[in-house]
Design an enzyme around this catalytic site. Structure first.
Site, PDB file in Angstrom:
ATOM      1  N   LEU A 198      54.364  39.788  42.093  1.00  0.00           N
ATOM      2  CA  LEU A 198      54.541  41.139  41.559  1.00  0.00           C
ATOM      3  C   LEU A 198      55.081  42.125  42.594  1.00  0.00           C
ATOM      4  O   LEU A 198      54.958  43.337  42.419  1.00  0.00           O
ATOM      5  CB  LEU A 198      53.230  41.670  40.947  1.00  0.00           C
ATOM      6  CG  LEU A 198      52.632  40.821  39.819  1.00  0.00           C
ATOM      7  CD1 LEU A 198      51.378  41.487  39.265  1.00  0.00           C
ATOM      8  CD2 LEU A 198      53.650  40.582  38.699  1.00  0.00           C
ATOM      9  N   SER A 199      55.716  41.627  43.643  1.00  0.00           N
ATOM     10  CA  SER A 199      56.323  42.524  44.627  1.00  0.00           C
ATOM     11  C   SER A 199      57.540  43.226  44.045  1.00  0.00           C
ATOM     12  O   SER A 199      57.832  44.371  44.398  1.00  0.00           O
ATOM     13  CB  SER A 199      56.700  41.761  45.898  1.00  0.00           C
ATOM     14  OG  SER A 199      57.622  40.716  45.607  1.00  0.00           O
ATOM     15  N   GLY A 244      58.439  42.089  40.482  1.00  0.00           N
ATOM     16  CA  GLY A 244      58.271  41.844  39.053  1.00  0.00           C
ATOM     17  C   GLY A 244      57.194  42.737  38.458  1.00  0.00           C
ATOM     18  O   GLY A 244      56.555  43.533  39.152  1.00  0.00           O
ATOM     19  N   ALA A 272      62.039  33.209  42.297  1.00  0.00           N
ATOM     20  CA  ALA A 272      61.331  34.101  43.219  1.00  0.00           C
ATOM     21  C   ALA A 272      62.167  34.326  44.475  1.00  0.00           C
ATOM     22  O   ALA A 272      62.232  33.465  45.347  1.00  0.00           O
ATOM     23  CB  ALA A 272      59.969  33.512  43.583  1.00  0.00           C
ATOM     24  N   TYR A 302      71.613  38.249  52.136  1.00  0.00           N
ATOM     25  CA  TYR A 302      71.158  37.789  50.819  1.00  0.00           C
ATOM     26  C   TYR A 302      71.958  36.570  50.369  1.00  0.00           C
ATOM     27  O   TYR A 302      71.402  35.527  50.021  1.00  0.00           O
ATOM     28  CB  TYR A 302      71.282  38.907  49.788  1.00  0.00           C
ATOM     29  CG  TYR A 302      71.227  38.409  48.364  1.00  0.00           C
ATOM     30  CD1 TYR A 302      70.078  37.801  47.873  1.00  0.00           C
ATOM     31  CD2 TYR A 302      72.335  38.518  47.514  1.00  0.00           C
ATOM     32  CE1 TYR A 302      70.024  37.318  46.569  1.00  0.00           C
ATOM     33  CE2 TYR A 302      72.289  38.054  46.209  1.00  0.00           C
ATOM     34  CZ  TYR A 302      71.135  37.454  45.743  1.00  0.00           C
ATOM     35  OH  TYR A 302      71.091  36.973  44.452  1.00  0.00           O
ATOM     36  N   ASN A 360      77.568  38.552  37.046  1.00  0.00           N
ATOM     37  CA  ASN A 360      76.897  39.816  36.718  1.00  0.00           C
ATOM     38  C   ASN A 360      76.076  39.653  35.448  1.00  0.00           C
ATOM     39  O   ASN A 360      76.633  39.590  34.350  1.00  0.00           O
ATOM     40  CB  ASN A 360      77.931  40.940  36.553  1.00  0.00           C
ATOM     41  CG  ASN A 360      78.566  41.327  37.872  1.00  0.00           C
ATOM     42  OD1 ASN A 360      79.238  40.515  38.502  1.00  0.00           O
ATOM     43  ND2 ASN A 360      78.360  42.551  38.301  1.00  0.00           N
ATOM     44  N   HIS A 382      72.714  47.989  39.774  1.00  0.00           N
ATOM     45  CA  HIS A 382      73.645  47.339  38.865  1.00  0.00           C
ATOM     46  C   HIS A 382      74.314  48.359  37.940  1.00  0.00           C
ATOM     47  O   HIS A 382      73.678  49.316  37.477  1.00  0.00           O
ATOM     48  CB  HIS A 382      72.935  46.265  38.045  1.00  0.00           C
ATOM     49  CG  HIS A 382      72.423  45.140  38.888  1.00  0.00           C
ATOM     50  ND1 HIS A 382      71.507  44.215  38.428  1.00  0.00           N
ATOM     51  CD2 HIS A 382      72.685  44.797  40.176  1.00  0.00           C
ATOM     52  CE1 HIS A 382      71.243  43.344  39.399  1.00  0.00           C
ATOM     53  NE2 HIS A 382      71.953  43.684  40.455  1.00  0.00           N
TER      54      HIS A 382
END
Length: 334
Positions: A36-37, A39, A73, A140, A169, A186
């Site tokens: 849940l960092s 999410g 994740a 990333y 996308n 986005h």
């Protein structure tokens, strides 16, 4: 596909929650693992079991009763990865290392990995194919490419059956799950925020690209089409083989086309402000999805920008209310 039991890491996030929902609709047993960092607890679909925990600790829960893992994740903000690269190496690469070890120990031999077009970096040709060079321009993208290499090694050395699905996308919403990143980066949700009056204007970065209207062109795919590809990939993978597939529509839409579509769908004004080009933004980024069509039997059924924007707009107005019972909690925090 026969009914099975699947662990969905990151299943409280945008794409992971939609894939978990599709698995449930197909009759599978679903366990979501998420710390849940990034999410949201309410994003876990009703009917899925939920474990609040880290992928680094997946060995605590994985056992031979699982038929496979769908791995979402990861931290995914390109800009953040540039200023805080160690966060991406520790979580995206270190976390996946621990997950692969847990799968090996438990004898779970099927994996579908959420990869990215950021592994390619600046495109050398359009549309991009899986054989094009990989030269990521951010930590990333580099972390995701590193995981792709790790998975290939696991397949060859230990007989894992795996697929890496490289997204372009992703947009739209499904079953009450949509984009709500913080910060949001986005284009479609940003333009919708302008339509809602939550943002004064949308910045258009560059209006002099060699494209029909001078703005960047990107390949948008509906999140539900993306989810369907993951279920097909579970059946398509074979032991010892690492399948890499691009997932996209194969067609691009410009920034200005997105803005005009939002105006049409919402009926609201969307003011624009011109801004300088951003470094590293290619003029056109479009996928060839031929491998996915051939190997997975996958064809997007929601390719239109109107549909993608309409579903995203419905989510933006109504949020994530599902009208269903909350998911069952199956484990505690790590």
């Amino acid at each position: 596909m026969s009914v099975g039991k699947y662990l969905v890491t990151g299943g409280a996030g945008y794409v992971g929650s939609v894939v978990a929902q599709h698995l449930l609709e197909a009759g599978h047993q679903v366990v979501v693992l998420d710390d849940l960092s990034t999410g949201f607890r309410e994003g876990v679909p009703a009917g899925a079991e939920f474990i609040e925990g880290r992928i680094q600790d997946a060995a605590r829960w994985l056992d031979p009763t699982y038929d496979g893992v769908l791995h979402f994740a990861a931290f995914s903000q390109v800009g953040e990865s540039v200023v805080d690269p160690e966060k991406y190496w520790v979580n995206n690469v270190g976390g996946t290392t621990a997950l692969l070890a847990a799968m090996r120990e438990a004898g779970v031999r099927r994996l579908v990995f959420s990869s990215t077009a950021a592994t390619y970096g600046e495109p050398v040709s359009v549309p991009l194919t899986e054989t094009d060079p990989t030269a990521p321009t951010s930590p990333y993208g580099a972390s995701k490419l590193a995981v792709d290499h790790m998975i290939s090694g696991e397949c060859h050395a230990h007989g894992l059956a795996a697929a890496s699905l490289r997204y372009f996308n992703v947009a739209g919403a499904y079953a009450g799950c949509g984009e709500r990143h913080d910060p949001e980066s986005h284009l479609i949700p940003l333009v919708l925020q302008v339509a809602q009056g939550r943002r004064e204007a949308i910045s258009v970065y560059g209006e002099d690209y060699p494209t029909p209207d001078g703005t960047c062109v990107r390949d948008y795919i509906h999140v539900a089409d993306l989810a369907e590809a993951h279920l097909l990939a579970l059946d398509a993978v074979t032991p010892g083989d690492h399948l890499v597939c691009n997932l996209g529509n194969g067609n691009g839409f410009s920034v200005r086309e997105v803005i005009e579509t939002v105006r049409k769908v919402t009926g609201h004004p969307v003011p624009e402000t011109a801004a300088a080009r951003r470094a590293g933004d290619p003029a056109v980024l479009v996928a060839s999805a031929e491998t996915a069509r051939t190997r997975l039997g996958w064809t997007p059924t929601r390719p239109g920008l109107d549909r993608i924007v309409q579903d995203a707009w419905d989510f933006a107005r109504h949020g994530s209310a599902r009208g269903a019972e909350p998911a069952t909690v199956a484990g505690g925090a790590a």
